[in-house]
Scaffold this motif. Structure first.
Motif, PDB file in Angstrom:
ATOM      1  N   ARG A  91      43.800  34.865  43.740  1.00  0.00           N
ATOM      2  CA  ARG A  91      42.661  35.200  44.593  1.00  0.00           C
ATOM      3  C   ARG A  91      41.304  34.927  43.946  1.00  0.00           C
ATOM      4  O   ARG A  91      40.289  35.024  44.615  1.00  0.00           O
ATOM      5  CB  ARG A  91      42.735  36.678  44.977  1.00  0.00           C
ATOM      6  N   ALA A  92      41.268  34.621  42.680  1.00  0.00           N
ATOM      7  CA  ALA A  92      39.984  34.542  41.972  1.00  0.00           C
ATOM      8  C   ALA A  92      39.655  33.108  41.582  1.00  0.00           C
ATOM      9  O   ALA A  92      39.361  32.811  40.427  1.00  0.00           O
ATOM     10  CB  ALA A  92      40.004  35.444  40.743  1.00  0.00           C
ATOM     11  N   ARG A  93      39.693  32.208  42.521  1.00  0.00           N
ATOM     12  CA  ARG A  93      39.410  30.800  42.260  1.00  0.00           C
ATOM     13  C   ARG A  93      38.003  30.608  41.704  1.00  0.00           C
ATOM     14  O   ARG A  93      37.747  29.674  40.930  1.00  0.00           O
ATOM     15  CB  ARG A  93      39.576  30.016  43.567  1.00  0.00           C
ATOM     16  N   HIS A  94      37.075  31.483  42.073  1.00  0.00           N
ATOM     17  CA  HIS A  94      35.687  31.319  41.637  1.00  0.00           C
ATOM     18  C   HIS A  94      35.544  31.375  40.117  1.00  0.00           C
ATOM     19  O   HIS A  94      34.652  30.744  39.548  1.00  0.00           O
ATOM     20  CB  HIS A  94      34.799  32.393  42.281  1.00  0.00           C
ATOM     21  N   LYS A  95      36.431  32.119  39.442  1.00  0.00           N
ATOM     22  CA  LYS A  95      36.356  32.190  37.981  1.00  0.00           C
ATOM     23  C   LYS A  95      36.693  30.835  37.367  1.00  0.00           C
ATOM     24  O   LYS A  95      36.040  30.385  36.420  1.00  0.00           O
ATOM     25  CB  LYS A  95      37.307  33.275  37.458  1.00  0.00           C
ATOM     26  N   TYR A  96      37.715  30.206  37.908  1.00  0.00           N
ATOM     27  CA  TYR A  96      38.096  28.865  37.450  1.00  0.00           C
ATOM     28  C   TYR A  96      36.964  27.873  37.709  1.00  0.00           C
ATOM     29  O   TYR A  96      36.594  27.085  36.829  1.00  0.00           O
ATOM     30  CB  TYR A  96      39.375  28.432  38.164  1.00  0.00           C
ATOM     31  N   LEU A 132      42.891  24.955  32.286  1.00  0.00           N
ATOM     32  CA  LEU A 132      44.036  25.803  32.605  1.00  0.00           C
ATOM     33  C   LEU A 132      43.694  26.761  33.741  1.00  0.00           C
ATOM     34  O   LEU A 132      42.562  27.239  33.850  1.00  0.00           O
ATOM     35  CB  LEU A 132      44.458  26.604  31.371  1.00  0.00           C
ATOM     36  N   LYS A 133      44.691  27.046  34.572  1.00  0.00           N
ATOM     37  CA  LYS A 133      44.511  27.949  35.703  1.00  0.00           C
ATOM     38  C   LYS A 133      45.306  29.235  35.506  1.00  0.00           C
ATOM     39  O   LYS A 133      46.288  29.265  34.761  1.00  0.00           O
ATOM     40  CB  LYS A 133      44.995  27.285  36.998  1.00  0.00           C
ATOM     41  N   LEU A 134      44.876  30.266  36.187  1.00  0.00           N
ATOM     42  CA  LEU A 134      45.697  31.460  36.339  1.00  0.00           C
ATOM     43  C   LEU A 134      46.830  31.085  37.289  1.00  0.00           C
ATOM     44  O   LEU A 134      46.590  30.641  38.411  1.00  0.00           O
ATOM     45  CB  LEU A 134      44.865  32.600  36.923  1.00  0.00           C
ATOM     46  N   THR A 135      48.072  31.224  36.841  1.00  0.00           N
ATOM     47  CA  THR A 135      49.201  30.744  37.640  1.00  0.00           C
ATOM     48  C   THR A 135      50.356  31.740  37.633  1.00  0.00           C
ATOM     49  O   THR A 135      50.471  32.584  36.739  1.00  0.00           O
ATOM     50  CB  THR A 135      49.731  29.401  37.109  1.00  0.00           C
ATOM     51  N   ALA A 136      51.197  31.602  38.638  1.00  0.00           N
ATOM     52  CA  ALA A 136      52.477  32.319  38.695  1.00  0.00           C
ATOM     53  C   ALA A 136      53.539  31.283  39.026  1.00  0.00           C
ATOM     54  O   ALA A 136      53.441  30.594  40.042  1.00  0.00           O
ATOM     55  CB  ALA A 136      52.440  33.415  39.752  1.00  0.00           C
ATOM     56  N   ASN A 137      54.527  31.150  38.163  1.00  0.00           N
ATOM     57  CA  ASN A 137      55.549  30.115  38.324  1.00  0.00           C
ATOM     58  C   ASN A 137      56.948  30.697  38.178  1.00  0.00           C
ATOM     59  O   ASN A 137      57.187  31.582  37.349  1.00  0.00           O
ATOM     60  CB  ASN A 137      55.372  29.014  37.277  1.00  0.00           C
ATOM     61  N   ILE A 178      53.899  34.659  34.723  1.00  0.00           N
ATOM     62  CA  ILE A 178      52.476  34.696  35.064  1.00  0.00           C
ATOM     63  C   ILE A 178      51.692  34.300  33.819  1.00  0.00           C
ATOM     64  O   ILE A 178      51.874  34.888  32.752  1.00  0.00           O
ATOM     65  CB  ILE A 178      52.052  36.094  35.545  1.00  0.00           C
ATOM     66  N   PHE A 179      50.835  33.294  33.969  1.00  0.00           N
ATOM     67  CA  PHE A 179      50.046  32.809  32.837  1.00  0.00           C
ATOM     68  C   PHE A 179      48.571  33.105  33.080  1.00  0.00           C
ATOM     69  O   PHE A 179      48.010  32.727  34.111  1.00  0.00           O
ATOM     70  CB  PHE A 179      50.242  31.302  32.648  1.00  0.00           C
ATOM     71  N   ILE A 180      47.958  33.793  32.120  1.00  0.00           N
ATOM     72  CA  ILE A 180      46.532  34.129  32.187  1.00  0.00           C
ATOM     73  C   ILE A 180      45.825  33.350  31.084  1.00  0.00           C
ATOM     74  O   ILE A 180      46.047  33.614  29.902  1.00  0.00           O
ATOM     75  CB  ILE A 180      46.304  35.637  31.988  1.00  0.00           C
ATOM     76  N   PRO A 181      44.989  32.376  31.424  1.00  0.00           N
ATOM     77  CA  PRO A 181      44.289  31.606  30.383  1.00  0.00           C
ATOM     78  C   PRO A 181      43.452  32.512  29.484  1.00  0.00           C
ATOM     79  O   PRO A 181      42.961  33.562  29.919  1.00  0.00           O
ATOM     80  CB  PRO A 181      43.399  30.652  31.190  1.00  0.00           C
ATOM     81  N   ALA A 182      43.285  32.086  28.251  1.00  0.00           N
ATOM     82  CA  ALA A 182      42.559  32.904  27.272  1.00  0.00           C
ATOM     83  C   ALA A 182      41.111  33.146  27.689  1.00  0.00           C
ATOM     84  O   ALA A 182      40.528  34.179  27.341  1.00  0.00           O
ATOM     85  CB  ALA A 182      42.610  32.227  25.903  1.00  0.00           C
ATOM     86  N   TYR A 183      40.508  32.222  28.444  1.00  0.00           N
ATOM     87  CA  TYR A 183      39.101  32.374  28.831  1.00  0.00           C
ATOM     88  C   TYR A 183      38.919  33.319  30.015  1.00  0.00           C
ATOM     89  O   TYR A 183      37.801  33.708  30.349  1.00  0.00           O
ATOM     90  CB  TYR A 183      38.498  31.011  29.189  1.00  0.00           C
ATOM     91  N   TRP A 184      39.998  33.718  30.663  1.00  0.00           N
ATOM     92  CA  TRP A 184      39.932  34.413  31.950  1.00  0.00           C
ATOM     93  C   TRP A 184      39.645  35.900  31.774  1.00  0.00           C
ATOM     94  O   TRP A 184      40.364  36.601  31.059  1.00  0.00           O
ATOM     95  CB  TRP A 184      41.259  34.236  32.677  1.00  0.00           C
TER      96      TRP A 184
END
Length: 335
Positions: free
Chosen positions: A136-141, A226-231, A239-245
């Motif tokens: 839901r937080a595409r704006h952060k990317y 890198l994106k916040l993703t769920a795979n 669930i991967f949370i990039p270090a910058y997020w």
């Protein structure tokens, strides 16, 4: 399976597909899958349909063939490569070895059609980098990506790398250079440093560059952030949370969609209370089975039998007889 019978398809043709051959039906199934499965495996499907062999080996090859149509996300190993190797072996008149038979026997049951449809839909989204239904937080990317594109230090680093290496040699067919992957628990097959070949030096430098700037790769001069993703993976949901997020668990993820995706595997409900209740029901079913045998020995029948068993089970005597049958059924089913 009888000798001389091709492996064919396990799909029952519908009225719409009566004019289609079995191989065409299977190729259509492949075409519906993500990651260019038809392009990669069309020749293999045709070989399977032409193959005739002993009934013994055909049954095992058939199991492999059925797995070829499962979404690749759910494969425990490279099913396509394995199928090619074993079909070639069978075509050469050789029998499958014992280790291969063990491997095929250990393959999980084929996922249900419902599971495969859900995973296929997810794969198509992942193939195109579309995680919006889950995130839901595409704006952060977008914010970090726009900053990176204008960062002079980043541009200087990339220019230096291009001065040291012909980076085009390391791009894939899409023009993307990808860093090496880090597996679960930060395991890395490429961990030992190799510095003798240019390719080893480049990947070492590029991995460091990607970590510095939170990238999974480069496409030309464009950074791939890198994106916040769920795979889904064969073993679970990652669930991967990039270090910058700057992570907000309540706002950044669509937990309902992620939960639905995870449960698509057919995961049953769990929990301490549920586990206790299931155990109690199981023990009651075992006790009811023993009481049923004792009732037989006492030659109890009809209402007298039901009333006696309900009393021994500490159940209300007004309990419907169908409930008693359901309790006994749990013992037979092992649930």
């Amino acid at each position: 399976m009888n000798p001389g019978q091709d492996l064919g398809t396990n799909v029952t043709p519908t009225s719409k597909s009566r004019s289609s051959s079995p191989v065409q039906i299977d190729l259509k199934r492949l075409a519906a899958l993500a990651y260019h499965r038809l392009e990669n495996s069309e020749d293999l499907v045709r070989k399977f349909h032409r193959f005739t062999g002993t009934a013994y080996d055909s049954d095992y090859l058939r199991n492999l063939y059925d797995w070829l149509f499962v979404p690749i996300t759910l494969w425990p190993i490279d099913i396509e490569g394995l199928s090619r190797a074993e079909l070639h072996r069978a075509e050469s008149g050789k029998r499958l070895d014992k280790d291969m038979i063990l491997l095929i026997d250990l393959l999980p049951p084929l996922p249900s059609d419902r599971i495969q449809r859900a995973v296929t839909q997810h794969e198509h989204a992942v193939q195109h980098g579309t995680y919006e239904p889950l995130i839901r937080a595409r704006h952060k990317y977008n914010h970090i990506e726009s900053q990176l594109a204008c960062d002079r230090t980043f541009q200087a680093h990339w220019t230096l790398i291009k001065a040291h290496f012909d980076v085009t040699k390391f791009a894939d067919h899409k023009g993307i250079i990808r860093r090496r992957l880090v597996a679960e628990r930060s395991m890395r097959e490429h961990w030992p440093v190799r510095w003798t070949k240019t390719v080893d030096r480049f990947h070492a430098v590029f991995d460091v560059f990607c970590q510095r700037w939170h990238l999974y790769g480069m496409r030309g001069d464009r950074p791939l952030l890198l994106k916040l993703t769920a795979n889904l993976t064969p073993f679970g949901t990652m669930i991967f949370i990039p270090a910058y997020w700057s992570f907000d668990p309540k706002r950044d993820l669509n937990w309902r969609a992620i939960t639905a995706l995870h449960k698509a595997r057919g995961v049953p409900k769990q929990g301490a209370k549920l586990g206790t209740n299931q155990l109690a029901a199981r023990l009651e079913a075992i006790h009811a089975t023993k009481l049923s045998k004792e009732a037989d020995a006492r030659k109890l029948k009809g209402e007298a039998r039901s009333s006696w068993m309900l009393k021994e089970l500490n159940r209300d005597l007004r309990t419907d007889e169908r409930q008693l049958r359901r309790i006994l059924a749990k013992s037979r089913d092992g649930n």
